[in-house]
Design an enzyme around this catalytic site. Sequence first.
Site, PDB file in Angstrom:
ATOM      1  N   CYS A   1       0.844  44.024  89.087  1.00  0.00           N
ATOM      2  CA  CYS A   1       1.605  45.255  89.275  1.00  0.00           C
ATOM      3  C   CYS A   1       0.807  46.461  88.771  1.00  0.00           C
ATOM      4  CB  CYS A   1       2.970  45.123  88.613  1.00  0.00           C
ATOM      5  SG  CYS A   1       4.181  46.316  89.208  1.00  0.00           S
TER       6      CYS A   1
ATOM      7  N   HIS B   1       5.606  39.672  90.470  1.00  0.00           N
ATOM      8  CA  HIS B   1       5.955  39.163  89.146  1.00  0.00           C
ATOM      9  C   HIS B   1       6.685  37.833  89.287  1.00  0.00           C
ATOM     10  CE1 HIS B   1       5.085  42.723  86.695  1.00  0.00           C
ATOM     11  NE2 HIS B   1       5.607  43.465  87.658  1.00  0.00           N
TER      12      HIS B   1
END
Length: 481
Positions: free
Chosen positions: A331, A428
């Site tokens: 991310c 994630h």
Amino acid sequence: MTRALMIQGTGSNVGKSMLVAGLCRIARQNGLSVAPFKPQNMSNNAAVTSDGGEIGRAQALQALASGVAPHTDMNPVLLKPETDTGSQVVVQGKRLTTVRARDYAKLKPQLLEAVTDSFQRLKSHHDLILVEGAGSPAEVNLRPGDIANMGFARATDTPVILCGDIDRGGVIAQIVGTQTVIDPADAALIKGFMINKFRGDPSLFDDGYDLIKSHTGWPGFGVIPWFAQAHKLPAEDALDIATPNRTEGLHIVCLRLSRIANFDDMDPLAQEPNVRLTMLNAGHAIPGDADVVIIPGSKSTRGDLAFLRAQGWDTDLQAHIRRGGYVLGICGGYQMLGTSISDPDGIEGTPGTDLGLGLLDVTTTMTPKKTLTEVTATYAGTNLPVRGYEIHIGETKGPDRARPFAHISGQPEGARSPSGQITASYLHGLFRDDTFRAAWLAQFNTSSTANYDQSVESTLDALADHLRQHLDTEALFATAR
């Protein structure tokens, strides 16, 4: 009729989140339809919900303990710190605004309406709601407009159990002092107390326990010994991620950024017996024996990129790669690995463009639209499906995306350098998937032996047994209304 009970603490980190998770599991075992609720949470470790929003990860764990899907109503106000003095305000799963701490109080009247709306909606679907407070009701300077503790309890007429942490010392003063400083009408809602994190023989505290009862007039529901398996549950705070003191195994180093976010990716790796996980603090160089360095998610990508450079970690990464080491960016870490990060609208702070680490040939532009979704991807390394979630702003483009980390609906996701040493993804939660984690570790000649989801479930059951043994749970639940 649905009943509710609130667990408040004499301070932060007294174990409220874990206690609520354990009590949720007990209520579920008792045949009740139960759901967790936290009016206001402050955390950058968020979970994506089934209704397309985000809540604190502690409430997601409590939902798992309850046997229900995480929902935005379980944590209607989530504060996500972006700087030392300001936070993003997420209301019922969606970003409302970003405010400085001193201006937050002006928002509270409208936030209380959202909080009570979510609470009533949850009550309409369950037999019991277990509510977690935030911080301490003894912070009476914050009482006007409070939505996290007694302000909520008074607005909804929810009874309260006060929890003290004996491990940090002064628990008698914590509990007695709380009664002394809070408003008498608030104190009237407190129906008793419990003591958490006792080490040793709990009977040694009998005199102190009786002293609290005599001074407050509140009944005690028990003294809870330290729960040794707590490290097996997902950590809400990055400082709580358990890193067993191993000297062998694949050495994975995760940079503990100043605004580290969604670090639940590390929990499953920490439980792998063949992995040595280091959560690297500021001021420490990346170890020369690191095999893999993970740059995790961040709530402030450009700010944490500057933080990373201030530690000298950019230079350390170059040396790590020259030694043949690998880097994984997740991310915000993915965005930092590129050649530049642009924020023309100042979404994360001052408008501008920063040079990235230049380890991937990609560029990122911050955009107002936030991606917030659960996904099923196909991992490029095995062509097998894997479940995860996205929670980010920004769009990343560039040639290295031609070597994707994964595919989502046939489209490339993430990037990889020509050498294969640098990989990155917006996804994630992948390491929770045992098959993916085993395949990812296998490329480093490391075997996986952990069953992560089963471990979490069995630990929640063990927590419930622990609380049943040391708390009068029947009397405690009887206080709910």
